[in-house]
Write an enzyme that holds these catalytic residues in place. Structure first.
Site, PDB file in Angstrom:
ATOM      1  N   GLY A 178       0.755  -1.212   0.081  1.00 26.05           N
ATOM      2  CA  GLY A 178      -0.084   0.058   0.014  1.00 26.05           C
ATOM      3  C   GLY A 178       0.898   1.165  -0.119  1.00 26.05           C
ATOM      4  O   GLY A 178       0.844   1.920   1.069  1.00 26.05           O
ATOM      5  N   SER A 186       1.320   3.664  -2.785  1.00 26.61           N
ATOM      6  CA  SER A 186       1.095   4.781  -3.546  1.00 26.61           C
ATOM      7  C   SER A 186       0.650   6.224  -2.944  1.00 26.61           C
ATOM      8  O   SER A 186       0.690   7.214  -3.835  1.00 26.61           O
ATOM      9  CB  SER A 186       0.259   4.361  -4.657  1.00 26.61           C
ATOM     10  OG  SER A 186      -1.000   3.911  -4.060  1.00 26.61           O
ATOM     11  N   SER A 187       0.118   6.263  -1.741  1.00 25.83           N
ATOM     12  CA  SER A 187      -0.616   7.460  -1.256  1.00 25.83           C
ATOM     13  C   SER A 187      -0.578   7.433   0.232  1.00 25.83           C
ATOM     14  O   SER A 187      -0.355   6.410   0.624  1.00 25.83           O
ATOM     15  CB  SER A 187      -1.915   7.643  -1.952  1.00 25.83           C
ATOM     16  OG  SER A 187      -2.811   6.431  -1.504  1.00 25.83           O
ATOM     17  N   TYR A 231      -0.232   7.336   3.896  1.00 24.63           N
ATOM     18  CA  TYR A 231       0.503   6.951   4.696  1.00 24.63           C
ATOM     19  C   TYR A 231       1.658   6.131   4.194  1.00 24.63           C
ATOM     20  O   TYR A 231       2.961   6.317   4.671  1.00 24.63           O
ATOM     21  CB  TYR A 231      -0.075   6.082   6.140  1.00 24.63           C
ATOM     22  CG  TYR A 231      -1.172   6.837   6.940  1.00 24.63           C
ATOM     23  CD1 TYR A 231      -1.302   8.454   7.277  1.00 24.63           C
ATOM     24  CD2 TYR A 231      -2.306   5.872   7.141  1.00 24.63           C
ATOM     25  CE1 TYR A 231      -2.095   8.696   8.214  1.00 24.63           C
ATOM     26  CE2 TYR A 231      -3.204   6.620   8.078  1.00 24.63           C
ATOM     27  CZ  TYR A 231      -3.027   7.993   8.337  1.00 24.63           C
ATOM     28  OH  TYR A 231      -4.055   8.707   9.120  1.00 24.63           O
ATOM     29  N   GLU A 266      -3.155   0.343  -8.654  1.00 22.69           N
ATOM     30  CA  GLU A 266      -3.398   1.599  -9.436  1.00 22.69           C
ATOM     31  C   GLU A 266      -3.681   1.375 -10.801  1.00 22.69           C
ATOM     32  O   GLU A 266      -3.176   0.511 -11.518  1.00 22.69           O
ATOM     33  CB  GLU A 266      -2.180   2.714  -9.231  1.00 22.69           C
ATOM     34  CG  GLU A 266      -1.950   3.016  -7.462  1.00 22.69           C
ATOM     35  CD  GLU A 266      -3.063   3.861  -7.034  1.00 22.69           C
ATOM     36  OE1 GLU A 266      -3.953   4.320  -7.611  1.00 22.69           O
ATOM     37  OE2 GLU A 266      -2.895   3.740  -5.693  1.00 22.69           O
ATOM     38  N   ASP A 290      -2.955  -6.652  -7.485  1.00 25.84           N
ATOM     39  CA  ASP A 290      -3.683  -7.042  -5.997  1.00 25.84           C
ATOM     40  C   ASP A 290      -2.971  -7.639  -5.052  1.00 25.84           C
ATOM     41  O   ASP A 290      -2.186  -8.622  -5.260  1.00 25.84           O
ATOM     42  CB  ASP A 290      -4.840  -8.037  -6.856  1.00 25.84           C
ATOM     43  CG  ASP A 290      -5.700  -8.441  -5.671  1.00 25.84           C
ATOM     44  OD1 ASP A 290      -5.674  -7.999  -4.504  1.00 25.84           O
ATOM     45  OD2 ASP A 290      -6.537  -9.477  -5.693  1.00 25.84           O
ATOM     46  N   LEU A 310      -2.481  -0.790   3.471  1.00 24.70           N
ATOM     47  CA  LEU A 310      -3.419  -1.157   2.515  1.00 24.70           C
ATOM     48  C   LEU A 310      -4.762  -0.274   2.851  1.00 24.70           C
ATOM     49  O   LEU A 310      -5.228  -0.192   4.059  1.00 24.70           O
ATOM     50  CB  LEU A 310      -3.711  -2.353   2.299  1.00 24.70           C
ATOM     51  CG  LEU A 310      -3.009  -3.345   1.138  1.00 24.70           C
ATOM     52  CD1 LEU A 310      -3.574  -4.692   1.000  1.00 24.70           C
ATOM     53  CD2 LEU A 310      -2.787  -2.619   0.008  1.00 24.70           C
ATOM     54  N   TYR A 338     -15.400   4.711  14.290  1.00 24.67           N
ATOM     55  CA  TYR A 338     -14.351   3.770  14.454  1.00 24.67           C
ATOM     56  C   TYR A 338     -14.339   2.849  15.469  1.00 24.67           C
ATOM     57  O   TYR A 338     -14.443   1.507  15.140  1.00 24.67           O
ATOM     58  CB  TYR A 338     -13.019   4.693  14.619  1.00 24.67           C
ATOM     59  CG  TYR A 338     -12.482   5.348  13.664  1.00 24.67           C
ATOM     60  CD1 TYR A 338     -11.581   4.819  12.480  1.00 24.67           C
ATOM     61  CD2 TYR A 338     -13.012   6.548  13.144  1.00 24.67           C
ATOM     62  CE1 TYR A 338     -11.244   5.579  11.341  1.00 24.67           C
ATOM     63  CE2 TYR A 338     -12.598   7.335  11.998  1.00 24.67           C
ATOM     64  CZ  TYR A 338     -11.653   6.462  11.286  1.00 24.67           C
ATOM     65  OH  TYR A 338     -11.348   7.416  10.168  1.00 24.67           O
ATOM     66  N   LYS A 357     -10.203  -3.144  13.052  1.00 25.84           N
ATOM     67  CA  LYS A 357      -9.301  -2.651  13.677  1.00 25.84           C
ATOM     68  C   LYS A 357      -8.657  -3.514  14.899  1.00 25.84           C
ATOM     69  O   LYS A 357      -7.576  -3.948  15.089  1.00 25.84           O
ATOM     70  CB  LYS A 357      -9.409  -1.063  14.199  1.00 25.84           C
ATOM     71  CG  LYS A 357      -9.828  -0.255  13.149  1.00 25.84           C
ATOM     72  CD  LYS A 357      -8.432  -0.101  11.951  1.00 25.84           C
ATOM     73  CE  LYS A 357      -8.635   0.905  10.778  1.00 25.84           C
ATOM     74  NZ  LYS A 357      -8.009   0.871   9.974  1.00 25.84           N
TER      75      LYS A 357
END
Length: 397
Positions: free
Chosen positions: A47, A49-50, A52, A74, A110, A139, A235, A244
């Site tokens: 994960g 690409s953007s 965090y 992406e 994926d 992710l 949350y 979580k």
């Protein structure tokens, strides 16, 4: 093609490739302005690409010189579609890293699939030195196909206790409006845990361990968020909260597993509230973030994504200033959760209305951050310039 921003609620429908380059450059410039730190040499970011994950990759590459592998789902240029923001972020990062002789490899596809795990492991063994020191799991996906049974699961942003109605910000309309979160069915809770819980993280670590590519002292960190009382309905008591908790339980299992295997460790890190592509579409969250930004900026303790992840890695994961709670979670959200900060945010929450929210909160800062995630609102990018989409189509991460 001239690319202009188009929004739908908290979702950006367009992004700007030149703006993405500036977005990445500013984060790199921040890291270069900081002291170098001693960290891992070989890193896998799932994960990357953007948000965090991207900031983590930038901190490690330009703060420690780490070689990185990034995994992300992406899309590039397809016809008149310009490609995703993460696609251009990844290209910009890779170009900058290679320019300075910092190896960076990308796998686009994926991350949940066995095929991706196999590809990455093969690369580590054959071209990446055979061992890795760190895995970051960051992710943010709403859909996951379980590689074991082939079933596709979809997450649901819902409550597990009662229907919740609260205020949020609509960036498209630039308004504050009421939003309602419905009660999830047992099946929706289960599906959300399957997508956003710890199962895939565990599968990755086990696959890497079984392939004997984990270095002695290996670490892994998964990113999560808890937040204050005003967001508990989403949350802590929502479907996300169930996922979580599963992630945290997985961290404990992996910590014991890695300690025995490679003298390693596994943690969940609770991040500060920030505008990311994922958080922008979560009900109530954008308004809370805008109020929080106002308070933290006034106190001089606000952090953007790059500052937050750099502090986590430099001080807590690889430094001696580890902030950790009774449940063994790393807490770089400690500044956000300070009593004085939360008291002032709660006071503003009671005052904010659809008429005054732009003045009471740091709406301007939150919106600017949201737009910059997609390459817009940079003062040094010409957004009237014609973009050659055919030339862009030749670029790949």
């Amino acid at each position: 093609m001239v690319i202009k921003p188009r929004l739908k609620g908290g979702l950006a429908l367009t992004n700007h490739p030149i703006g993405a380059k500036e977005f990445v450059k500013r984060q790199i410039d921040y890291i270069k302005s900081q002291d170098k730190y001693t960290g891992p040499k070989k890193v896998l970011i799932i994960g990357s690409s953007s948000g965090y994950g991207l900031s983590t990759r930038i901190s490690l590459a330009f703060g420690t010189g780490a070689e990185t592998i990034g995994v992300a789902f992406e899309k590039g240029v397809e016809g008149k579609r310009i490609g995703s923001a993460g696609w251009w972020n990844t290209i910009a990062f890779t170009e900058a890293a290679k320019k300075e002789g910092i190896p960076a490899k990308n796998f686009i596809g994926d991350a949940f699939s066995n095929e991706m795990k196999d590809e990455v492991i093969k690369y580590i063994k054959e071209e990446f030195g055979g061992k890795i020191d760190l895995v970051i799991y960051s992710l943010a996906s709403g859909v996951r196909t379980d590689p074991k049974d082939g079933k596709t699961y979809r997450s649901a942003l819902k409550s597990t206790k009662e229907e919740i109605t609260g205020p949020t910000i609509n960036f498209e309309k630039e308004t504050m409006e009421e939003t309602t979160m419905e009660i999830a069915t047992p099946e929706e809770i289960k599906s959300t845990v399957k997508v956003m819980g710890g199962e895939d993280w565990k599968l990755w670590i086990e696959a890497l361990s079984n392939a004997n590519v984990l270095a002695d002292g290996f670490k892994t960190v998964a990113y999560s968020y808890l937040g204050p009382k005003v967001t508990y309905g989403i949350y802590k008591d929502g479907t996300i909260g169930a996922a979580k908790r599963d992630l945290e339980h997985t961290a404990d299992i992996l910590n014991d597993y890695l300690k025995e295997k490679v003298n390693g460790e596994a943690y969940v890190s609770l991040s500060k509230a920030l505008m990311t592509r994922a958080s922008a579409v979560i009900p109530i969250f954008p308004l809370y973030a805008a109020l929080l930004y106002k308070v933290m900026k006034e106190k001089g303790i606000h952090e953007g994504t790059i500052q937050q992840k750099h502090r986590l890695l430099k001080d807590m994961v690889y430094g001696n200033n580890r902030v950790i709670d009774d449940e063994r979670r790393l807490r770089p959200d400690n500044l956000e959760m300070r009593e004085d900060v939360q008291a002032e945010v709660e006071a503003l929450w009671d005052k904010v209305t659809p008429e005054n929210f732009k003045e009471v909160s740091d709406y301007k800062g939150a919106r600017e951050e949201f737009m910059q995630l997609n390459g817009f609102d940079f003062d040094n990018v010409d957004y009237d310039a014609d973009i050659d989409i055919e030339e862009l189509a030749k670029l790949h991460p």
